[in-house]
Enzyme design. Structure first.
Site, PDB file in Angstrom:
ATOM      1  N   ASP A 174      -2.411   2.710   6.164  1.00  6.56           N
ATOM      2  CA  ASP A 174      -0.822   2.086   6.444  1.00  6.56           C
ATOM      3  C   ASP A 174      -0.224   1.513   5.346  1.00  6.56           C
ATOM      4  O   ASP A 174      -0.974   1.466   4.088  1.00  6.56           O
ATOM      5  CB  ASP A 174      -1.539   0.894   7.556  1.00  6.56           C
ATOM      6  CG  ASP A 174      -0.052   0.150   7.744  1.00  6.56           C
ATOM      7  OD1 ASP A 174       0.977   0.549   7.985  1.00  6.56           O
ATOM      8  OD2 ASP A 174      -0.148  -1.130   7.684  1.00  6.56           O
ATOM      9  N   LEU A 175       0.953   1.257   5.260  1.00  4.76           N
ATOM     10  CA  LEU A 175       1.764   0.833   4.181  1.00  4.76           C
ATOM     11  C   LEU A 175       2.096  -0.621   4.200  1.00  4.76           C
ATOM     12  O   LEU A 175       1.247  -1.448   3.591  1.00  4.76           O
ATOM     13  CB  LEU A 175       3.022   1.701   4.141  1.00  4.76           C
ATOM     14  CG  LEU A 175       3.034   3.080   3.636  1.00  4.76           C
ATOM     15  CD1 LEU A 175       4.330   3.435   3.481  1.00  4.76           C
ATOM     16  CD2 LEU A 175       2.180   3.262   2.263  1.00  4.76           C
ATOM     17  N   ASP A 176       3.116  -1.216   5.079  1.00  7.54           N
ATOM     18  CA  ASP A 176       3.466  -2.616   5.269  1.00  7.54           C
ATOM     19  C   ASP A 176       2.142  -3.119   5.785  1.00  7.54           C
ATOM     20  O   ASP A 176       1.670  -3.173   6.891  1.00  7.54           O
ATOM     21  CB  ASP A 176       4.636  -2.473   6.060  1.00  7.54           C
ATOM     22  CG  ASP A 176       5.858  -1.947   5.756  1.00  7.54           C
ATOM     23  OD1 ASP A 176       6.408  -2.578   4.536  1.00  7.54           O
ATOM     24  OD2 ASP A 176       6.060  -0.714   5.816  1.00  7.54           O
ATOM     25  N   THR A 202       2.313   5.679   8.561  1.00  7.15           N
ATOM     26  CA  THR A 202       3.382   4.367   8.598  1.00  7.15           C
ATOM     27  C   THR A 202       4.322   4.624   9.843  1.00  7.15           C
ATOM     28  O   THR A 202       4.426   5.807  10.256  1.00  7.15           O
ATOM     29  CB  THR A 202       4.025   4.201   7.306  1.00  7.15           C
ATOM     30  OG1 THR A 202       5.164   3.173   7.732  1.00  7.15           O
ATOM     31  CG2 THR A 202       4.880   5.593   6.803  1.00  7.15           C
ATOM     32  N   GLY A 203       4.604   3.540  10.510  1.00  5.24           N
ATOM     33  CA  GLY A 203       5.681   3.660  11.203  1.00  5.24           C
ATOM     34  C   GLY A 203       7.180   3.913  10.584  1.00  5.24           C
ATOM     35  O   GLY A 203       8.173   4.375  11.135  1.00  5.24           O
ATOM     36  N   ASP A 212      -3.719  -2.872   9.135  1.00  6.78           N
ATOM     37  CA  ASP A 212      -3.534  -4.393   9.264  1.00  6.78           C
ATOM     38  C   ASP A 212      -2.871  -4.736  10.752  1.00  6.78           C
ATOM     39  O   ASP A 212      -2.956  -5.807  11.364  1.00  6.78           O
ATOM     40  CB  ASP A 212      -2.766  -5.029   8.372  1.00  6.78           C
ATOM     41  CG  ASP A 212      -1.055  -4.700   8.482  1.00  6.78           C
ATOM     42  OD1 ASP A 212      -0.400  -5.809   8.773  1.00  6.78           O
ATOM     43  OD2 ASP A 212      -0.880  -3.605   8.289  1.00  6.78           O
ATOM     44  N   ASN A 233      -0.425  -0.861  15.522  1.00  4.10           N
ATOM     45  CA  ASN A 233      -0.219   0.159  15.439  1.00  4.10           C
ATOM     46  C   ASN A 233      -1.056   1.232  14.548  1.00  4.10           C
ATOM     47  O   ASN A 233      -1.139   2.450  14.572  1.00  4.10           O
ATOM     48  CB  ASN A 233       1.179   0.786  15.154  1.00  4.10           C
ATOM     49  CG  ASN A 233       1.479   0.401  13.793  1.00  4.10           C
ATOM     50  OD1 ASN A 233       0.877  -0.455  13.194  1.00  4.10           O
ATOM     51  ND2 ASN A 233       2.561   1.132  12.961  1.00  4.10           N
TER      52      ASN A 233
END
Length: 265
Positions: A9-11, A43-44, A213, A216
């Site tokens: 994931d990114l953020d 990511t979203g 984290d 999602n």
């Protein structure tokens, strides 16, 4: 253990607390790529936004974007796409769900929003991705990969409940951040997308590490043989994956630190 693939994931995970790539993370991934490890950024975010992040990381990663509604290969070719059925996308844009929140549609090459949002422009400053203001309640609903509601968390919890009651299993509904409620077609998830990428590359999930984290990320982490929870992970995610190993937070470059330890860099 031979780790051949890393999905992150990114953020809140790979990016720091300012939603940026730091040098330790970039150097770590570049070193592992030179050793033959492959990557996916999951990511979203919109794929047009993530291309710049991949460039900053300096690795040839697959892009799993809009929570799995789109997958692009390292050369930028679209290899998987799953839209929300148009009649459902139109329903999601109506006042009974959209009032009290900022409504967004993610299309293949465009980001539409129903009102200005400076915070979101700031968050996407590095990539240069800009939204276009549009009357989404009048949109035909065609080609929508993701619908995003931005608002107060308590309000979005009520929207989530209303969507579940009305649409149930017809949609995949999840939070990416406290103020971001995201909606995709049923069957879409980062985990499903990761499975498609691994299958395409002929890599067993037992050789895959995944980092996340947020709520999602649960399917992503379940799809990998070696799930890792960030120190700043959402309590709902921790509850879903009580046995997953916990590492340092994104503010401490937790992914890079863990990989350097694991690969003895």
């Amino acid at each position: 253990m031979s780790y051949r693939f890393i999905a992150s994931d990114l953020d809140g995970t790979l990016l720091d607390q300012h939603h940026a790539v730091n040098s330790l993370t970039a150097v770590t991934l570049q070193t592992l790529e030179a050793r033959g490890v492959q990557f996916a950024l999951a990511t979203g975010r919109h794929h047009l936004d993530v291309k710049g992040i991949r460039q900053a990381l300096g690795v040839r990663a697959h892009l799993i974007t809009s929570n799995g509604a789109r997958i692009h290969d390292p050369d930028g070719k679209l290899i998987h796409s799953h839209d929300i059925p148009p009649q459902l996308a139109r329903a999601l844009a109506q006042p009974e769900f959209a009032v009290g929140a900022i409504l967004n549609f993610y299309l293949d090459d465009e980001w539409l929003i129903d009102q200005p949002c400076q915070d979101f422009l700031d968050m996407h400053r590095d990539s240069g991705l800009q939204y276009r203001i549009s009357k989404l309640a009048e949109h035909d609903g065609v080609g929508v990969g993701k619908v995003l509601y931005i608002g107060e968390h308590d309000h979005l919890l009520r929207v989530e409940q209303a969507l579940q009651q009305r649409f149930g299993a017809q949609l995949y509904i999840t939070f990416s951040l406290e103020n971001c409620l995201e909606v995709m077609a049923a069957g879409v998830s980062k985990g499903h997308a990761l499975g498609l990428v691994l299958q395409r590359l002929g890599i067993d999930p037992a050789h895959c590490l995944a980092f996340g984290d947020g709520q999602n990320d649960v399917e992503l982490l379940r799809a990998a043989g070696h799930p890792r929870l960030m120190g700043n992970a959402h309590p709902r995610l921790s509850g879903e994956l009580p046995d997953a190993r916990r590492i340092a937070s994104n503010a401490e470059s937790g992914v890079a630190q863990h990989l350097r330890e694991l690969f003895a860099l």
